[in-house]
Design a protein around this motif. Structure first.
Motif, short mmCIF file in Angstrom:
data_model
loop_
_atom_site.label_atom_id
_atom_site.label_comp_id
_atom_site.label_asym_id
_atom_site.label_seq_id
_atom_site.Cartn_x
_atom_site.Cartn_y
_atom_site.Cartn_z
N LEU A 9 -68.67 4.00 3.27
CA LEU A 9 -70.12 3.58 3.77
C LEU A 9 -70.77 4.79 3.49
N GLY A 10 -72.05 4.42 3.00
CA GLY A 10 -72.96 5.32 2.46
C GLY A 10 -74.08 5.47 3.63
N ILE A 11 -74.11 6.85 4.40
CA ILE A 11 -75.10 6.99 5.52
C ILE A 11 -76.21 8.13 5.09
N ALA A 12 -77.32 7.53 5.14
CA ALA A 12 -78.32 8.41 4.87
C ALA A 12 -78.65 9.38 6.22
N VAL A 13 -78.64 10.50 5.75
CA VAL A 13 -79.11 11.63 6.67
C VAL A 13 -80.12 12.49 6.16
N LYS A 14 -80.72 13.31 7.41
CA LYS A 14 -81.90 14.10 6.78
C LYS A 14 -81.47 15.56 6.31
N SER A 15 -80.06 15.81 7.15
CA SER A 15 -79.39 17.04 6.54
C SER A 15 -77.85 16.81 7.09
N ILE A 16 -77.01 17.16 5.84
CA ILE A 16 -75.64 16.86 5.75
C ILE A 16 -75.07 17.92 6.93
N GLU A 17 -75.58 18.99 6.84
CA GLU A 17 -75.11 20.20 7.58
C GLU A 17 -75.22 19.60 9.28
N ASP A 25 -66.96 17.30 13.48
CA ASP A 25 -66.69 18.08 14.64
C ASP A 25 -66.29 17.06 15.88
N VAL A 26 -67.27 16.17 16.06
CA VAL A 26 -67.07 15.12 17.25
C VAL A 26 -66.02 14.15 16.77
N LEU A 27 -65.95 13.44 15.73
CA LEU A 27 -64.67 12.36 15.69
C LEU A 27 -63.66 12.96 15.03
N GLY A 28 -63.78 14.33 14.51
CA GLY A 28 -62.59 14.93 14.00
C GLY A 28 -61.98 14.55 12.45
N MET A 29 -63.13 13.80 11.99
CA MET A 29 -62.80 13.31 10.35
C MET A 29 -62.67 14.72 9.55
N GLU A 30 -62.20 14.64 8.44
CA GLU A 30 -61.92 15.75 7.60
C GLU A 30 -63.10 15.61 6.85
N PHE A 31 -63.80 16.87 6.62
CA PHE A 31 -64.82 17.23 5.76
C PHE A 31 -64.47 17.44 4.25
N ALA A 32 -64.50 16.60 3.43
CA ALA A 32 -63.92 17.12 2.15
C ALA A 32 -64.94 17.83 1.06
N GLY A 33 -66.04 18.33 1.53
CA GLY A 33 -66.70 18.99 0.63
C GLY A 33 -68.01 18.41 0.14
N THR A 34 -68.78 18.90 -0.58
CA THR A 34 -69.96 18.15 -1.00
C THR A 34 -70.42 18.01 -2.65
N GLU A 35 -71.29 17.16 -2.97
CA GLU A 35 -71.26 17.01 -4.41
C GLU A 35 -72.70 16.58 -4.74
N THR A 36 -73.53 17.42 -5.48
CA THR A 36 -74.88 17.07 -6.02
C THR A 36 -74.64 16.10 -7.33
N VAL A 37 -75.46 14.87 -6.73
CA VAL A 37 -75.49 14.10 -8.28
C VAL A 37 -77.11 14.04 -8.56
N GLU A 51 -58.01 4.35 4.52
CA GLU A 51 -58.10 3.82 3.38
C GLU A 51 -59.58 3.97 2.67
N SER A 52 -60.53 4.26 3.78
CA SER A 52 -62.03 4.44 3.12
C SER A 52 -62.59 5.63 3.33
N GLU A 53 -63.86 5.92 3.11
CA GLU A 53 -64.59 7.20 3.56
C GLU A 53 -66.05 6.68 3.85
N VAL A 54 -66.27 7.85 4.82
CA VAL A 54 -67.85 7.84 5.04
C VAL A 54 -68.65 8.79 3.95
N GLU A 55 -69.52 8.23 3.55
CA GLU A 55 -70.22 9.14 2.53
C GLU A 55 -71.54 9.52 3.08
N LEU A 56 -71.87 10.77 3.51
CA LEU A 56 -73.25 11.05 3.86
C LEU A 56 -73.89 11.47 2.83
N LEU A 57 -75.23 11.00 2.88
CA LEU A 57 -76.16 11.29 1.65
C LEU A 57 -77.37 12.04 2.11
N GLU A 58 -77.82 13.20 1.52
CA GLU A 58 -78.93 13.83 1.70
C GLU A 58 -79.66 14.07 0.55
#
Ligand code: ZN
Length: 134
Positions: A9-17, A25-37, A51-58
């Motif tokens: 799921l691609g989720i648009a955020v103002k700030s990944i941080e 921090d709240v849900l405890g999902m592993e943060f697997a790092g960032t990549e700039t495209v 089996e899936s991922e959350v994708e934060l988009l900044e």
């Protein structure tokens, strides 16, 4: 075409941080790092979940697609990505069925995946991404 699963799921955020506070921090999902495209003017962060991922988009720029999305609709789910077995084949099939596409041919997304977007006008308003990972 064969749709294998919801890839992310691609989720648009103002700030990944800031955005990752809830998911990581709240849900405890592993943060697997960032990549700039750069071609998409976006920095992505993946948080694998089952089996899936959350994708934060900044957005990296005020005129990028994610910045424009947030201007119009605010932060939130921006796209749903389905993993397909063969993306070229899937796009050919959709074209043959007259489905409006944003990407006629696949491009490179984060993590080296081949991705292509379908037009929301063809999908009841959902921005659908197809992706193939080898
Ligand atoms: Zn995506």
């Amino acid at each position: 075409m064969k749709v294998l699963k919801i890839d992310h799921l691609g989720i648009a955020v103002k700030s990944i941080e800031n955005g990752k506070n809830f998911w990581s921090d709240v849900l405890g999902m592993e943060f697997a790092g960032t990549e700039t495209v750069e071609a998409q003017k976006v920095t992505t962060a993946f948080l694998p979940v089952g089996e899936s991922e959350v994708e934060l988009l900044e957005s990296t720029s005020d005129d990028g697609p994610v910045a424009k999305y947030i201007d119009k609709k605010g932060e939130g789910i921006q796209h749903v990505a389905f993993r397909v077995e063969n993306i070229e084949e899937a796009l050919e099939e959709l074209k043959a069925k007259g489905i409006r596409l944003i990407d006629e041919t696949p491009r490179r997304g984060a993590g080296g995946a081949k991705i292509a977007f379908l037009h929301p006008k063809a999908t009841s308003g959902v921005l659908v991404e197809l992706c193939q990972r080898d």
